[in-house]
Write a protein that holds these residues in place. Sequence first.
Motif, PDB file in Angstrom:
ATOM      1  N   ASP A 165      -9.998  32.013   2.856  1.00  0.00           N
ATOM      2  CA  ASP A 165      -9.318  32.929   3.773  1.00  0.00           C
ATOM      3  C   ASP A 165      -8.507  32.155   4.812  1.00  0.00           C
ATOM      4  OD1 ASP A 165     -10.340  35.145   2.503  1.00  0.00           O
ATOM      5  OD2 ASP A 165     -12.014  35.397   3.886  1.00  0.00           O
ATOM      6  N   LEU A 166      -9.089  31.083   5.341  1.00  0.00           N
ATOM      7  CA  LEU A 166      -8.405  30.286   6.358  1.00  0.00           C
ATOM      8  C   LEU A 166      -7.284  29.461   5.750  1.00  0.00           C
ATOM      9  CD1 LEU A 166     -11.523  29.223   8.451  1.00  0.00           C
ATOM     10  CD2 LEU A 166      -9.804  30.948   9.030  1.00  0.00           C
ATOM     11  N   MET A 167      -7.490  28.987   4.536  1.00  0.00           N
ATOM     12  CA  MET A 167      -6.404  28.292   3.829  1.00  0.00           C
ATOM     13  C   MET A 167      -5.205  29.214   3.669  1.00  0.00           C
ATOM     14  SD  MET A 167      -8.636  26.465   0.814  1.00  0.00           S
ATOM     15  CE  MET A 167      -7.196  26.277  -0.263  1.00  0.00           C
ATOM     16  N   ALA A 168      -5.480  30.435   3.269  1.00  0.00           N
ATOM     17  CA  ALA A 168      -4.403  31.401   3.057  1.00  0.00           C
ATOM     18  C   ALA A 168      -3.686  31.736   4.356  1.00  0.00           C
ATOM     19  CB  ALA A 168      -4.963  32.672   2.422  1.00  0.00           C
ATOM     20  N   ASP A 169      -4.381  31.591   5.481  1.00  0.00           N
ATOM     21  CA  ASP A 169      -3.760  31.815   6.788  1.00  0.00           C
ATOM     22  C   ASP A 169      -2.928  30.624   7.237  1.00  0.00           C
ATOM     23  OD1 ASP A 169      -4.808  34.337   7.032  1.00  0.00           O
ATOM     24  OD2 ASP A 169      -6.554  33.708   8.194  1.00  0.00           O
ATOM     25  N   GLY A 170      -2.918  29.551   6.430  1.00  0.00           N
ATOM     26  CA  GLY A 170      -2.094  28.392   6.726  1.00  0.00           C
ATOM     27  C   GLY A 170      -2.764  27.314   7.555  1.00  0.00           C
ATOM     28  N   LEU A 171      -4.071  27.409   7.755  1.00  0.00           N
ATOM     29  CA  LEU A 171      -4.759  26.405   8.555  1.00  0.00           C
ATOM     30  C   LEU A 171      -4.963  25.122   7.752  1.00  0.00           C
ATOM     31  CD1 LEU A 171      -5.380  29.051  10.130  1.00  0.00           C
ATOM     32  CD2 LEU A 171      -7.575  28.013  10.767  1.00  0.00           C
ATOM     33  N   SER A 172      -4.867  24.000   8.442  1.00  0.00           N
ATOM     34  CA  SER A 172      -5.122  22.700   7.818  1.00  0.00           C
ATOM     35  C   SER A 172      -6.625  22.482   7.693  1.00  0.00           C
ATOM     36  CB  SER A 172      -4.518  21.582   8.658  1.00  0.00           C
ATOM     37  OG  SER A 172      -5.187  21.487   9.912  1.00  0.00           O
ATOM     38  N   ALA A 177     -12.023  23.042   9.836  1.00  0.00           N
ATOM     39  CA  ALA A 177     -13.262  22.385  10.269  1.00  0.00           C
ATOM     40  C   ALA A 177     -13.601  22.770  11.703  1.00  0.00           C
ATOM     41  CB  ALA A 177     -13.115  20.871  10.138  1.00  0.00           C
ATOM     42  N   GLU A 178     -12.600  22.799  12.555  1.00  0.00           N
ATOM     43  CA  GLU A 178     -12.839  23.178  13.947  1.00  0.00           C
ATOM     44  C   GLU A 178     -13.260  24.639  14.047  1.00  0.00           C
ATOM     45  OE1 GLU A 178      -9.137  22.260  15.764  1.00  0.00           O
ATOM     46  OE2 GLU A 178      -9.525  20.088  15.894  1.00  0.00           O
ATOM     47  N   ARG A 179     -12.646  25.489  13.252  1.00  0.00           N
ATOM     48  CA  ARG A 179     -12.965  26.915  13.290  1.00  0.00           C
ATOM     49  C   ARG A 179     -14.397  27.184  12.818  1.00  0.00           C
ATOM     50  NH1 ARG A 179      -9.660  31.487  12.574  1.00  0.00           N
ATOM     51  NH2 ARG A 179      -8.034  30.210  13.583  1.00  0.00           N
ATOM     52  N   LEU A 180     -14.817  26.461  11.777  1.00  0.00           N
ATOM     53  CA  LEU A 180     -16.135  26.713  11.187  1.00  0.00           C
ATOM     54  C   LEU A 180     -17.211  25.767  11.707  1.00  0.00           C
ATOM     55  CD1 LEU A 180     -15.122  27.382   7.457  1.00  0.00           C
ATOM     56  CD2 LEU A 180     -15.493  29.041   9.291  1.00  0.00           C
ATOM     57  N   LEU A 181     -16.817  24.895  12.626  1.00  0.00           N
ATOM     58  CA  LEU A 181     -17.756  23.928  13.218  1.00  0.00           C
ATOM     59  C   LEU A 181     -18.390  23.040  12.154  1.00  0.00           C
ATOM     60  CD1 LEU A 181     -19.533  26.280  15.797  1.00  0.00           C
ATOM     61  CD2 LEU A 181     -17.548  24.781  16.160  1.00  0.00           C
ATOM     62  N   LEU A 182     -17.544  22.549  11.245  1.00  0.00           N
ATOM     63  CA  LEU A 182     -17.974  21.644  10.189  1.00  0.00           C
ATOM     64  C   LEU A 182     -17.131  20.376  10.241  1.00  0.00           C
ATOM     65  CD1 LEU A 182     -18.216  24.239   7.271  1.00  0.00           C
ATOM     66  CD2 LEU A 182     -20.129  23.248   8.554  1.00  0.00           C
ATOM     67  N   THR A 183     -17.537  19.353   9.506  1.00  0.00           N
ATOM     68  CA  THR A 183     -16.744  18.125   9.468  1.00  0.00           C
ATOM     69  C   THR A 183     -15.551  18.310   8.538  1.00  0.00           C
ATOM     70  OG1 THR A 183     -17.912  17.156   7.582  1.00  0.00           O
ATOM     71  CG2 THR A 183     -18.852  16.780   9.791  1.00  0.00           C
ATOM     72  N   GLU A 184     -14.527  17.523   8.752  1.00  0.00           N
ATOM     73  CA  GLU A 184     -13.342  17.618   7.906  1.00  0.00           C
ATOM     74  C   GLU A 184     -13.671  17.219   6.474  1.00  0.00           C
ATOM     75  OE1 GLU A 184      -8.623  16.307   8.021  1.00  0.00           O
ATOM     76  OE2 GLU A 184      -9.946  15.856   9.712  1.00  0.00           O
ATOM     77  N   ASN A 185     -14.568  16.253   6.295  1.00  0.00           N
ATOM     78  CA  ASN A 185     -14.970  15.857   4.944  1.00  0.00           C
ATOM     79  C   ASN A 185     -15.633  17.015   4.203  1.00  0.00           C
ATOM     80  OD1 ASN A 185     -13.999  13.255   5.123  1.00  0.00           O
ATOM     81  ND2 ASN A 185     -15.950  12.370   5.781  1.00  0.00           N
ATOM     82  N   THR A 186     -16.445  17.769   4.928  1.00  0.00           N
ATOM     83  CA  THR A 186     -17.104  18.929   4.312  1.00  0.00           C
ATOM     84  C   THR A 186     -16.073  19.959   3.887  1.00  0.00           C
ATOM     85  OG1 THR A 186     -19.119  18.614   5.608  1.00  0.00           O
ATOM     86  CG2 THR A 186     -18.749  20.804   4.698  1.00  0.00           C
ATOM     87  N   ILE A 187     -15.083  20.177   4.724  1.00  0.00           N
ATOM     88  CA  ILE A 187     -14.019  21.134   4.388  1.00  0.00           C
ATOM     89  C   ILE A 187     -13.236  20.659   3.184  1.00  0.00           C
ATOM     90  CG2 ILE A 187     -11.900  22.238   5.193  1.00  0.00           C
ATOM     91  CD1 ILE A 187     -14.527  23.327   6.385  1.00  0.00           C
ATOM     92  N   GLN A 188     -12.968  19.366   3.116  1.00  0.00           N
ATOM     93  CA  GLN A 188     -12.251  18.828   1.961  1.00  0.00           C
ATOM     94  C   GLN A 188     -13.014  19.103   0.666  1.00  0.00           C
ATOM     95  OE1 GLN A 188     -11.732  14.692   2.996  1.00  0.00           O
ATOM     96  NE2 GLN A 188      -9.848  15.066   4.170  1.00  0.00           N
ATOM     97  N   THR A 189     -14.336  18.962   0.739  1.00  0.00           N
ATOM     98  CA  THR A 189     -15.161  19.251  -0.430  1.00  0.00           C
ATOM     99  C   THR A 189     -15.075  20.721  -0.806  1.00  0.00           C
ATOM    100  OG1 THR A 189     -16.712  17.472   0.118  1.00  0.00           O
ATOM    101  CG2 THR A 189     -17.510  19.210  -1.350  1.00  0.00           C
TER     102      THR A 189
END
Length: 216
Positions: A165-172, A177-189
């Motif tokens: 959903d956030l990808m579709a909204d254009g978020l990097s 990661a900041e929105r979901l309070l997760l690490t960027e590596n976790t989001i990449q996965t």
Amino acid sequence: MVPLQEEETMTMVLLAHSHPGVRTWVRDALTQAQDVGFVAEASNDAEVRSLILQVRWNVALISCSLLNGMLAEMAEPSWPASEGVHVVVLGAPDRDGVLYRLWRAAALGYVVEDAAPEIIVEAVRAAAHGRPLWTEEQIAQAQSWWDEVGSKLEALTERERQVLDLMADGLSNRQIAERLLLTENTIQTHVRHVLSKLAASNRVEAAMVLARGLKY
């Protein structure tokens, strides 16, 4: 509810639509048929849920918009109308996802709201005998949507759907990661898993699958 006439030996129809003009048109068509003995009207899903318990209906003729909130219930054996009441959709589904859900929820088909009176009556007669109204083309369309979109979206975990959903909204990835309070590596996965499950080669294609999926 507006009961119009009652004769228990004939077909009983529950007519549900939020627009009074549509209800009037369909009601008039049904009450002219000699084999339709009782028609009651509902204007919202709460009235449908209440009325479905009060009379042993043969056919429930319900608009797409009202059905949306009841599809999950219709698929459950515990739904009061799950036995002996045949559902026909009033109005053509405007999305492939809606078409699929109606078909899978055991609705017998649909009739357009402004159909000629004889078409409405014949649809109700067919439904009263449990005869499906779906065409082969409509079933193929629904199945194609599920194979290409629905099944892929259902395979996503709740977290993956949030990321999509956030990808579709254009978020990097960093913004997600900041929105979901997760690490960027976790989001990449998560992004990698989303793309794989959707058979998408990039974020744009993933967003396109989601857009088709939102047509539930």
